[in-house]
Each structure stands twice: as C-alpha cells, then as structure tokens.
Write a protein that holds these residues in place. Sequence first.
Motif, PDB file in Angstrom:
ATOM      1  N   PRO A  94       0.816  -1.225   0.000  1.00  0.00           N
ATOM      2  CA  PRO A  94       0.000   0.000   0.000  1.00  0.00           C
ATOM      3  C   PRO A  94       0.848   1.273   0.000  1.00  0.00           C
ATOM      4  O   PRO A  94       0.448   2.277  -0.591  1.00  0.00           O
ATOM      5  CB  PRO A  94      -0.864  -0.118   1.254  1.00  0.00           C
ATOM      6  N   LYS A 147       1.848   1.809  -3.571  1.00  0.00           N
ATOM      7  CA  LYS A 147       0.711   2.295  -4.362  1.00  0.00           C
ATOM      8  C   LYS A 147       0.423   3.761  -4.048  1.00  0.00           C
ATOM      9  O   LYS A 147       0.103   4.547  -4.952  1.00  0.00           O
ATOM     10  CB  LYS A 147      -0.533   1.442  -4.092  1.00  0.00           C
ATOM     11  N   LEU A 148       0.533   4.145  -2.769  1.00  0.00           N
ATOM     12  CA  LEU A 148       0.315   5.542  -2.397  1.00  0.00           C
ATOM     13  C   LEU A 148       1.321   6.445  -3.107  1.00  0.00           C
ATOM     14  O   LEU A 148       0.948   7.497  -3.651  1.00  0.00           O
ATOM     15  CB  LEU A 148       0.426   5.713  -0.878  1.00  0.00           C
ATOM     16  N   ARG A 157      -9.495  -3.114  -2.901  1.00  0.00           N
ATOM     17  CA  ARG A 157      -9.286  -2.501  -1.576  1.00  0.00           C
ATOM     18  C   ARG A 157      -8.709  -1.101  -1.687  1.00  0.00           C
ATOM     19  O   ARG A 157      -8.921  -0.259  -0.813  1.00  0.00           O
ATOM     20  CB  ARG A 157      -8.344  -3.362  -0.720  1.00  0.00           C
ATOM     21  N   LEU A 158      -7.964  -0.834  -2.756  1.00  0.00           N
ATOM     22  CA  LEU A 158      -7.428   0.515  -2.975  1.00  0.00           C
ATOM     23  C   LEU A 158      -8.547   1.535  -3.171  1.00  0.00           C
ATOM     24  O   LEU A 158      -8.369   2.720  -2.903  1.00  0.00           O
ATOM     25  CB  LEU A 158      -6.549   0.548  -4.226  1.00  0.00           C
ATOM     26  N   VAL A 187      -9.362   7.795  -2.061  1.00  0.00           N
ATOM     27  CA  VAL A 187      -8.417   6.675  -2.136  1.00  0.00           C
ATOM     28  C   VAL A 187      -7.180   6.985  -1.303  1.00  0.00           C
ATOM     29  O   VAL A 187      -6.689   6.138  -0.543  1.00  0.00           O
ATOM     30  CB  VAL A 187      -8.033   6.389  -3.606  1.00  0.00           C
ATOM     31  N   LEU A 205      -5.704   4.862   1.901  1.00  0.00           N
ATOM     32  CA  LEU A 205      -4.347   4.318   1.969  1.00  0.00           C
ATOM     33  C   LEU A 205      -3.595   4.848   3.184  1.00  0.00           C
ATOM     34  O   LEU A 205      -2.896   4.102   3.876  1.00  0.00           O
ATOM     35  CB  LEU A 205      -3.583   4.654   0.681  1.00  0.00           C
TER      36      LEU A 205
END
Length: 198
Positions: free
Chosen positions: A113, A116-117, A149-150, A185, A189
């Motif tokens: 995560p 991804k952030l 989930r993101l 989003v 996160l």
Amino acid sequence: MTSIEPITLTGKFVTLEPLAQEHHNGLVDAARDGDLWKLWYTSVPTPEGMAAEIDRRLSLQEAGSMLPFATRSNATGKIIGMTTYMNIDAATPRVEIGSTWNAASVHGTGTNPDSKLLLLRHAFETLGCPAVEFRTHWLNHQSREAIARLGAKQDGVLRNHSRTKDGVLRDTVVFSILEHEWPAVRNGLEYRLAKYGA
C-alpha cells in the motif's frame, strides 16, 4: 503536463528507485523469497531471467511506454521487488500501475500500500493524470481483491486478452481510479498505513 521521467519516490516503508542493472542481485534474492516465479498466475522473472527482465523494462522505458522501479525497504535497505508505470499515454496523460511483485516475506507489512500511495500520488498530483489503471489476471483473486481494496472500480474484463507464459489465453480484469476519486483513495491508503505503526 510534467514529463514522465525517472524519479525516486520515498514513503513510510519503501523507496521506489529508478530501475537499473545494479538492482539485479537484490531482485534475484527478493524473487527467491517465496519462489515467486513458480506462481502460475503471476509473471515474476526467474533468477536466471532477471537480467533480461531488467533489460526488457529499461528498453520499454527508452521507448517511452514504461517507467520501471525497484522497491527498497526503508527498514532493511534491501531490494524487495519491482513495480512500474506502464502503457504510458503521455498525451492524456494516463498510466497503468502494474508488473508489480514483492518478496513473500514482506506481504502484509504495509510495503505494497505504501508503494501504491507513492505511485498514485505522483500520477495524480505531479503528472496530472485524469485516470490511473490497473490490470490483473481474472483468476488472480489476491490481486483483484488488493486492487479493489485501494478503491479502484472495475471497468470490465478483456476476454482471451493475452497469453500467459505457458501459452494459455487469459482474461484480463481492468480497474481504474479517476482523479476526483483520488482524495478518498489517498485517505484510505493513509489510514491503512497508519495501522502498521512507525
């Protein structure tokens, strides 16, 4: 739009570094952590194929269609995997986040995560992307759940879209996050990362 150029992105748990052949040995060790290349629904390079995969990603970077990163753990300093911006459309601009894998021992530790952030923040807040895309194998339920989930929404399924490494046709699930969805989003996160502690 800001040019999509190699950049180092530093987060809470990971640092994303522009991919280079110098990352080879660390990436081989990361792939061996869980024998990731043996998972049929992913495309993690074998230890023997790692140098060629790095070359492949760097050649796509040269062509302007990919921006590849090596993922380094801030806690240990070790390379733990790879990720990319791919299928870059610089005119829109739009990117897909994909070709991502991480060592088995870091799964569930906040590294994914965090990565991804970093990638989403750069895409939306620096590059000015109106949308960011994710794609995965229909049968890769772990990846589909992680993308959902993101906060990404499923756009659709591309049937018989491409062939896997063993030649079987795969259905590809396409997800996206739009720029107006990004603040929610991002909050999600950041909340998830806070639960992992310092």
